[in-house]
Motif scaffolding. Sequence first.
Motif, PDB file in Angstrom:
ATOM      1  N   ILE A   1       0.597  -1.225  -0.006  1.00  0.00           N
ATOM      2  CA  ILE A   1       0.056   0.177   0.021  1.00  0.00           C
ATOM      3  C   ILE A   1       0.920   1.062  -0.033  1.00  0.00           C
TER       4      ILE A   1
ATOM      5  N   SER B   1       3.803   5.562  -5.589  1.00  0.00           N
ATOM      6  CA  SER B   1       4.081   5.970  -7.030  1.00  0.00           C
ATOM      7  C   SER B   1       2.431   5.952  -7.695  1.00  0.00           C
ATOM      8  N   SER B   2       1.599   6.446  -7.006  1.00  0.00           N
ATOM      9  CA  SER B   2       0.199   6.713  -7.469  1.00  0.00           C
ATOM     10  C   SER B   2       0.438   7.771  -9.005  1.00  0.00           C
TER      11      SER B   2
ATOM     12  N   ARG C   1       3.746   1.607  -1.307  1.00  0.00           N
ATOM     13  CA  ARG C   1       4.497   1.794  -2.645  1.00  0.00           C
ATOM     14  C   ARG C   1       3.356   2.331  -3.548  1.00  0.00           C
ATOM     15  N   ARG C   2       2.179   1.899  -3.135  1.00  0.00           N
ATOM     16  CA  ARG C   2       1.139   2.394  -4.234  1.00  0.00           C
ATOM     17  C   ARG C   2       0.998   3.838  -4.046  1.00  0.00           C
ATOM     18  N   TYR C   3       0.680   4.322  -2.574  1.00  0.00           N
ATOM     19  CA  TYR C   3       0.695   5.758  -2.458  1.00  0.00           C
ATOM     20  C   TYR C   3       1.872   6.425  -3.044  1.00  0.00           C
TER      21      TYR C   3
END
Length: 409
Positions: free
Chosen positions: A7, A13-14, A9-11
């Motif tokens: 999560i 590299s959004s 990493r998702r935030y």
Amino acid sequence: MNVPFLIARRYFSSKKKRNIISIISNISMIGVAVGTMSLIIVLSVFNGLEDLVRTLYGKSDPNLVITATKGKSFAVTAPLLQRIQATPGVALLTQVIEDNALLQYHDRRMVVKMRGLSENYFGQSGIDASIREGDHRLYHDSIDFALIGAGVQHELSITLKNGLTPLRMLYPRNTAGKTLSLDPSKAFNEESLQAGGVFLIEQRMDDSYVFVPLRFAQRLLGYGNRRTGLYVKVGDSFQVEAVKQTLREELGPRFTVLDSDEQHVSLLKAIKIEKLFVFITFAFILLIASLNIFFSLSMLVIDKKKDIAVLLAMGATEEIVRKTFLGVGAIVALVGAVVGLVLGVGICWAQQRFGLVSMGMATSIVDAYPVKMKLSDILLTSLAIVLITLAVSIRPALNAGRLVLRDNL
């Protein structure tokens, strides 16, 4: 599967439209990168200066120096010299007499540091490679010669091997219990010798030191069998530290045995203290730069309130939420730190290899600023970044974990 990391990493590299949060995050990374790069470069420069000092003094300094623990001089006897020379690791022993004296040339005078040396001194010193003019020998055809610093030569306008005007060395006579005579011929011992060579080592020595034969110093100072020090050259197959400890045990408390660093402990200690304060200063600058991580995480928590509420509703614990936002801060700091480390190491390597930044002084011993990278500095910088990242990320992460579920769904 590491859910908090995924999560985070998702935030990070959004691909959403750029907003103020991503801008602050990018500023945070740039700040950490610049701070890390600066810290690596500055610490490497101090390491280079420390090595430069050792190199400069190493041209004239022995491996070990033996001095009296109390008093300025001590009596040298044949048994004492034999004991020292018989010590394993002692390859060469040089007798030294050092004191202040008045040097006169024509009508010019200055107080110099006179160092009387026995004939074998140049067998353990590399000072002959620092001779700028003339010859390094102190004896030639039974004539005494002086080896003078470049600053002393300039101050007195000394011409080498000027037989018509020799150097005059004056030293106060021992007047214990007597009144000092106003007649200079009675108040001072005086000896003359020729200037045979000029050395260029470093400014402190160049501006004040004159090397003379030991017998000349004995006559001028009236020392007889007394010496101010003994220089020891350690054999190539022996460790300096081991020989130093052996000599200390052999000679006892009456004598002090110093290695090269201990001979200049004040100067080297000053460099290390300056390096410490510079590290602390740049660490604070790095902390200030990392405060942007605090602000970006705080704003991210506000922006992702609904996401957090959904995670909590799906069974995620407060610990998972905290780790998620700590992970975002860690990724931002890690990217900035890696970029800063690569840039810092690259710039230091380029300076070592190509000498990009010069000292800017015509009289400098080296052309470019000396740098030396140490693994300990890189590890210490990395540790500082980790601690700073935890310090600025923990508060927003705690706030995210304490979010009230019913108010945000």
